[in-house]
Design a protein around this motif. Structure first.
Motif, PDB file in Angstrom:
ATOM      1  N   ASP A  34       0.804  -1.223   0.000  1.00  0.00           N
ATOM      2  CA  ASP A  34       0.000   0.000   0.000  1.00  0.00           C
ATOM      3  C   ASP A  34       0.839   1.278   0.000  1.00  0.00           C
ATOM      4  N   GLN A  35       2.139   1.156   0.002  1.00  0.00           N
ATOM      5  CA  GLN A  35       3.016   2.328  -0.081  1.00  0.00           C
ATOM      6  C   GLN A  35       2.924   2.920  -1.481  1.00  0.00           C
ATOM      7  N   GLU A  36       2.810   4.249  -1.563  1.00  0.00           N
ATOM      8  CA  GLU A  36       2.808   4.959  -2.842  1.00  0.00           C
ATOM      9  C   GLU A  36       4.246   5.363  -3.167  1.00  0.00           C
ATOM     10  N   ILE A  77       2.296  -0.049  -4.197  1.00  0.00           N
ATOM     11  CA  ILE A  77       2.754  -1.427  -3.990  1.00  0.00           C
ATOM     12  C   ILE A  77       1.551  -2.274  -3.574  1.00  0.00           C
ATOM     13  N   VAL A  78       1.258  -3.329  -4.343  1.00  0.00           N
ATOM     14  CA  VAL A  78       0.127  -4.205  -4.010  1.00  0.00           C
ATOM     15  C   VAL A  78       0.585  -5.549  -3.457  1.00  0.00           C
ATOM     16  N   ILE A 116       4.994  -5.953  -6.794  1.00  0.00           N
ATOM     17  CA  ILE A 116       3.996  -5.737  -7.829  1.00  0.00           C
ATOM     18  C   ILE A 116       3.387  -4.362  -7.581  1.00  0.00           C
ATOM     19  N   VAL A 117       3.328  -3.566  -8.650  1.00  0.00           N
ATOM     20  CA  VAL A 117       2.895  -2.169  -8.555  1.00  0.00           C
ATOM     21  C   VAL A 117       1.636  -1.953  -9.383  1.00  0.00           C
TER      22      VAL A 117
END
Length: 100
Positions: free
Chosen positions: A41-43, A70-71, A96-97
Protein backbone atom coordinates in the motif's frame (compact mmCIF):
# COMPACT_ATOMS: atom_id res chain seq x y z
CA UNK A 1 24.93 2.28 -14.20
CA UNK A 2 24.02 5.89 -14.78
CA UNK A 3 20.55 6.44 -16.24
CA UNK A 4 19.85 2.72 -16.22
CA UNK A 5 17.21 0.94 -14.24
CA UNK A 6 18.12 -1.91 -11.92
CA UNK A 7 14.86 -3.70 -12.60
CA UNK A 8 13.09 -5.79 -15.20
CA UNK A 9 9.38 -5.12 -15.64
CA UNK A 10 6.57 -7.48 -16.57
CA UNK A 11 3.08 -6.20 -17.30
CA UNK A 12 0.61 -8.67 -15.85
CA UNK A 13 -2.81 -9.59 -17.26
CA UNK A 14 -4.54 -7.36 -14.69
CA UNK A 15 -2.47 -4.34 -15.77
CA UNK A 16 -0.24 -4.34 -12.71
CA UNK A 17 3.53 -4.39 -13.14
CA UNK A 18 5.88 -6.90 -11.53
CA UNK A 19 9.42 -5.66 -10.89
CA UNK A 20 12.53 -7.76 -10.29
CA UNK A 21 16.29 -7.36 -10.17
CA UNK A 22 17.84 -7.50 -13.64
CA UNK A 23 21.11 -9.10 -14.76
CA UNK A 24 23.03 -5.81 -14.94
CA UNK A 25 22.07 -4.97 -11.35
CA UNK A 26 23.04 -8.46 -10.14
CA UNK A 27 26.46 -8.05 -11.75
CA UNK A 28 26.97 -4.58 -10.24
CA UNK A 29 25.84 -5.57 -6.74
CA UNK A 30 27.36 -9.02 -6.37
CA UNK A 31 25.78 -11.49 -3.96
CA UNK A 32 22.87 -9.94 -2.05
CA UNK A 33 23.10 -10.42 1.73
CA UNK A 34 20.16 -8.27 2.91
CA UNK A 35 17.08 -6.82 1.24
CA UNK A 36 14.58 -4.29 2.60
CA UNK A 37 11.30 -4.30 0.71
CA UNK A 38 8.74 -1.50 0.37
CA UNK A 39 5.50 -1.74 2.34
CA UNK A 40 2.27 -2.99 0.76
CA UNK A 41 0.00 0.00 0.00
CA UNK A 42 3.02 2.33 -0.08
CA UNK A 43 2.81 4.96 -2.84
CA UNK A 44 6.03 5.42 -4.81
CA UNK A 45 7.06 8.18 -7.19
CA UNK A 46 9.71 7.59 -9.85
CA UNK A 47 13.08 7.74 -8.10
CA UNK A 48 11.81 6.72 -4.65
CA UNK A 49 13.58 3.74 -3.10
CA UNK A 50 12.02 0.47 -4.21
CA UNK A 51 14.63 -1.81 -2.69
CA UNK A 52 17.42 -1.25 -0.18
CA UNK A 53 20.14 -3.88 -0.46
CA UNK A 54 23.34 -4.84 1.25
CA UNK A 55 25.41 -6.82 -1.22
CA UNK A 56 28.90 -8.15 -1.77
CA UNK A 57 30.07 -5.07 -3.70
CA UNK A 58 27.95 -2.26 -2.22
CA UNK A 59 25.13 -1.08 0.02
CA UNK A 60 22.59 0.72 -2.13
CA UNK A 61 19.06 2.13 -2.23
CA UNK A 62 17.69 1.24 -5.66
CA UNK A 63 15.20 3.73 -7.15
CA UNK A 64 11.92 2.65 -8.71
CA UNK A 65 11.61 3.25 -12.45
CA UNK A 66 7.80 3.60 -12.24
CA UNK A 67 5.27 5.34 -10.01
CA UNK A 68 2.39 3.56 -8.36
CA UNK A 69 1.10 1.74 -5.30
CA UNK A 70 2.75 -1.43 -3.99
CA UNK A 71 0.13 -4.21 -4.01
CA UNK A 72 2.40 -7.15 -3.15
CA UNK A 73 6.00 -7.84 -2.17
CA UNK A 74 8.12 -10.98 -2.37
CA UNK A 75 8.26 -11.57 1.39
CA UNK A 76 10.67 -14.53 1.06
CA UNK A 77 13.41 -11.99 0.23
CA UNK A 78 13.46 -10.75 3.82
CA UNK A 79 14.73 -14.13 5.05
CA UNK A 80 16.30 -15.41 1.80
CA UNK A 81 17.76 -12.34 0.03
CA UNK A 82 19.99 -14.56 -2.13
CA UNK A 83 16.89 -15.26 -4.26
CA UNK A 84 17.74 -11.92 -5.90
CA UNK A 85 20.96 -13.50 -7.23
CA UNK A 86 19.14 -15.93 -9.51
CA UNK A 87 18.18 -15.47 -13.17
CA UNK A 88 14.75 -16.99 -12.45
CA UNK A 89 12.07 -14.27 -12.67
CA UNK A 90 9.81 -16.40 -10.45
CA UNK A 91 12.41 -16.10 -7.68
CA UNK A 92 14.02 -12.66 -8.13
CA UNK A 93 10.89 -10.50 -8.28
CA UNK A 94 10.58 -7.77 -5.66
CA UNK A 95 7.19 -6.12 -5.86
CA UNK A 96 4.00 -5.74 -7.83
CA UNK A 97 2.90 -2.17 -8.56
CA UNK A 98 -0.55 -0.88 -9.49
CA UNK A 99 -0.66 2.31 -11.51
CA UNK A 100 -4.23 3.31 -10.59
Amino acid sequence: MAEQTYFWQEKMANGQIKLGLNQAAREELGQVKYAELPQVDQELAVGDTLLAVEAQKMVQDLPTPIAGRIVATHEALTTTPELLDTNDDQENWIAIVAQD
